[in-house]
Design a protein around this motif. Structure first.
Motif, PDB file in Angstrom:
ATOM      1  N   MET A   1      27.870  29.524  52.179  1.00 43.88           N
ATOM      2  CA  MET A   1      28.669  30.219  51.154  1.00 43.88           C
ATOM      3  C   MET A   1      29.380  28.929  50.631  1.00 43.88           C
ATOM      4  N   ILE A   2      29.642  28.777  49.337  1.00 43.10           N
ATOM      5  CA  ILE A   2      30.419  27.736  48.835  1.00 43.10           C
ATOM      6  C   ILE A   2      31.670  28.303  48.100  1.00 43.10           C
ATOM      7  N   PRO A   3      32.903  28.110  48.731  1.00 47.65           N
ATOM      8  CA  PRO A   3      33.911  28.384  47.762  1.00 47.65           C
ATOM      9  C   PRO A   3      34.187  28.037  46.263  1.00 47.65           C
ATOM     10  N   ALA A   4      34.252  28.968  45.347  1.00 45.90           N
ATOM     11  CA  ALA A   4      34.505  28.512  43.952  1.00 45.90           C
ATOM     12  C   ALA A   4      35.818  28.160  43.634  1.00 45.90           C
ATOM     13  N   PRO A   5      35.977  27.043  42.843  1.00 44.02           N
ATOM     14  CA  PRO A   5      37.302  26.656  42.253  1.00 44.02           C
ATOM     15  C   PRO A   5      37.557  27.562  41.392  1.00 44.02           C
ATOM     16  N   PRO A   6      39.029  27.862  41.213  1.00 43.46           N
ATOM     17  CA  PRO A   6      39.654  28.817  40.198  1.00 43.46           C
ATOM     18  C   PRO A   6      38.766  28.514  38.872  1.00 43.46           C
ATOM     19  N   GLY A   7      38.775  29.422  38.185  1.00 39.74           N
ATOM     20  CA  GLY A   7      38.516  29.337  36.769  1.00 39.74           C
ATOM     21  C   GLY A   7      37.091  29.735  36.478  1.00 39.74           C
ATOM     22  N   HIS A   8      36.187  30.017  37.459  1.00 38.66           N
ATOM     23  CA  HIS A   8      34.717  30.347  37.250  1.00 38.66           C
ATOM     24  C   HIS A   8      34.755  32.069  37.278  1.00 38.66           C
ATOM     25  N   ILE A   9      34.401  32.467  36.170  1.00 38.85           N
ATOM     26  CA  ILE A   9      34.352  33.918  35.765  1.00 38.85           C
ATOM     27  C   ILE A   9      33.028  34.698  35.476  1.00 38.85           C
ATOM     28  N   ALA A  10      32.739  35.500  35.871  1.00 38.40           N
ATOM     29  CA  ALA A  10      31.645  36.153  35.605  1.00 38.40           C
ATOM     30  C   ALA A  10      31.900  37.265  34.658  1.00 38.40           C
ATOM     31  N   TYR A  11      31.265  37.822  33.438  1.00 42.32           N
ATOM     32  CA  TYR A  11      31.380  38.788  32.544  1.00 42.32           C
ATOM     33  C   TYR A  11      30.293  39.729  32.804  1.00 42.32           C
ATOM     34  N   PHE A  12      30.776  40.992  32.325  1.00 42.84           N
ATOM     35  CA  PHE A  12      30.223  42.330  32.650  1.00 42.84           C
ATOM     36  C   PHE A  12      30.266  42.814  31.339  1.00 42.84           C
ATOM     37  N   LYS A  13      29.131  43.795  30.902  1.00 46.89           N
ATOM     38  CA  LYS A  13      29.407  44.758  29.847  1.00 46.89           C
ATOM     39  C   LYS A  13      28.809  46.172  30.313  1.00 46.89           C
ATOM     40  N   GLY A  14      29.879  46.917  30.656  1.00 45.03           N
ATOM     41  CA  GLY A  14      29.816  48.408  30.934  1.00 45.03           C
ATOM     42  C   GLY A  14      30.209  49.167  29.738  1.00 45.03           C
ATOM     43  N   GLU A  15      31.060  50.261  29.862  1.00 50.89           N
ATOM     44  CA  GLU A  15      31.461  50.760  28.773  1.00 50.89           C
ATOM     45  C   GLU A  15      32.194  49.963  28.019  1.00 50.89           C
ATOM     46  N   ARG A  16      32.818  48.877  28.407  1.00 53.90           N
ATOM     47  CA  ARG A  16      33.644  47.702  27.769  1.00 53.90           C
ATOM     48  C   ARG A  16      33.293  46.473  28.450  1.00 53.90           C
ATOM     49  N   LEU A  17      33.732  45.371  27.701  1.00 51.79           N
ATOM     50  CA  LEU A  17      33.335  44.061  28.200  1.00 51.79           C
ATOM     51  C   LEU A  17      34.625  43.741  29.341  1.00 51.79           C
ATOM     52  N   TYR A  18      34.233  43.337  30.315  1.00 53.93           N
ATOM     53  CA  TYR A  18      35.162  43.019  31.591  1.00 53.93           C
ATOM     54  C   TYR A  18      34.640  41.803  32.377  1.00 53.93           C
ATOM     55  N   LYS A  19      35.554  41.170  32.988  1.00 54.37           N
ATOM     56  CA  LYS A  19      35.283  39.796  33.679  1.00 54.37           C
ATOM     57  C   LYS A  19      36.112  39.988  35.066  1.00 54.37           C
ATOM     58  N   LYS A  20      35.380  39.530  36.258  1.00 54.44           N
ATOM     59  CA  LYS A  20      35.733  39.107  37.476  1.00 54.44           C
ATOM     60  C   LYS A  20      35.836  37.791  37.899  1.00 54.44           C
ATOM     61  N   PRO A  21      36.632  37.334  38.666  1.00 52.37           N
ATOM     62  CA  PRO A  21      36.650  35.982  39.032  1.00 52.37           C
ATOM     63  C   PRO A  21      35.627  35.867  40.181  1.00 52.37           C
ATOM     64  N   ILE A  22      34.726  34.672  40.104  1.00 51.36           N
ATOM     65  CA  ILE A  22      33.878  34.092  41.109  1.00 51.36           C
ATOM     66  C   ILE A  22      34.662  33.796  42.283  1.00 51.36           C
ATOM     67  N   VAL A  23      34.223  34.266  43.415  1.00 52.29           N
ATOM     68  CA  VAL A  23      34.997  34.069  44.661  1.00 52.29           C
ATOM     69  C   VAL A  23      34.160  32.669  45.201  1.00 52.29           C
ATOM     70  N   ALA A  24      32.923  32.696  45.285  1.00 55.75           N
ATOM     71  CA  ALA A  24      32.094  31.592  45.852  1.00 55.75           C
ATOM     72  C   ALA A  24      30.746  31.827  45.416  1.00 55.75           C
ATOM     73  N   PHE A  25      29.840  30.946  45.932  1.00 56.74           N
ATOM     74  CA  PHE A  25      28.502  30.921  45.639  1.00 56.74           C
ATOM     75  C   PHE A  25      27.626  30.788  46.896  1.00 56.74           C
ATOM     76  N   ASP A  26      26.753  31.524  46.893  1.00 56.65           N
ATOM     77  CA  ASP A  26      25.793  31.604  47.992  1.00 56.65           C
ATOM     78  C   ASP A  26      24.939  30.409  48.175  1.00 56.65           C
ATOM     79  N   ASN A  27      23.855  30.013  49.025  1.00 52.35           N
ATOM     80  CA  ASN A  27      23.246  29.153  49.371  1.00 52.35           C
ATOM     81  C   ASN A  27      22.161  28.760  48.551  1.00 52.35           C
ATOM     82  N   SER A  28      21.962  29.833  47.523  1.00 51.51           N
ATOM     83  CA  SER A  28      20.595  29.812  46.458  1.00 51.51           C
ATOM     84  C   SER A  28      21.530  29.623  45.056  1.00 51.51           C
ATOM     85  N   GLY A  29      23.041  29.603  45.177  1.00 45.27           N
ATOM     86  CA  GLY A  29      23.452  29.163  43.917  1.00 45.27           C
ATOM     87  C   GLY A  29      23.914  30.482  43.192  1.00 45.27           C
TER      88      GLY A  29
END
Length: 88
Positions: A1-29
């Protein structure tokens, strides 16, 4: 696991558009986000409503006072106030 630098965001679209901060990256990226229900890290692309991940650092990291000069402050227990011009 590689810690993610601040500012990397994952975007999702459920009933509305929302985003979550990316905390880390696994060994596969894969981008890892916190699953709110389980409290565990989960690959963002394993969520059915995942759209994309990107660097989107919109945090305010500093502020320059207006007028180009410094503004003296006076701090009391719970309040910070700007002092009028001319006071030390």
């Amino acid at each position: 696991m590689i810690p993610a630098p601040p500012g990397h965001i994952a975007y999702f679209k459920g009933e509305r558009l929302y985003k979550k901060p990316i905390v880390a990256f696994d060994n596969s990226g894969n981008a890892l986000v916190v699953d709110a229900k389980s409290g565990k890290l989960r690959a963002a692309n394993s969520c059915s409503d995942f759209l994309h991940a990107m660097y989107d650092d919109d945090r305010i990291v500093s502020v320059i006072p207006g007028g180009g000069g410094s503004s003296p402050t006076w701090t009391t227990r719970a309040k910070t106030r700007l002092l009028p011009d001319g006071l030390p």
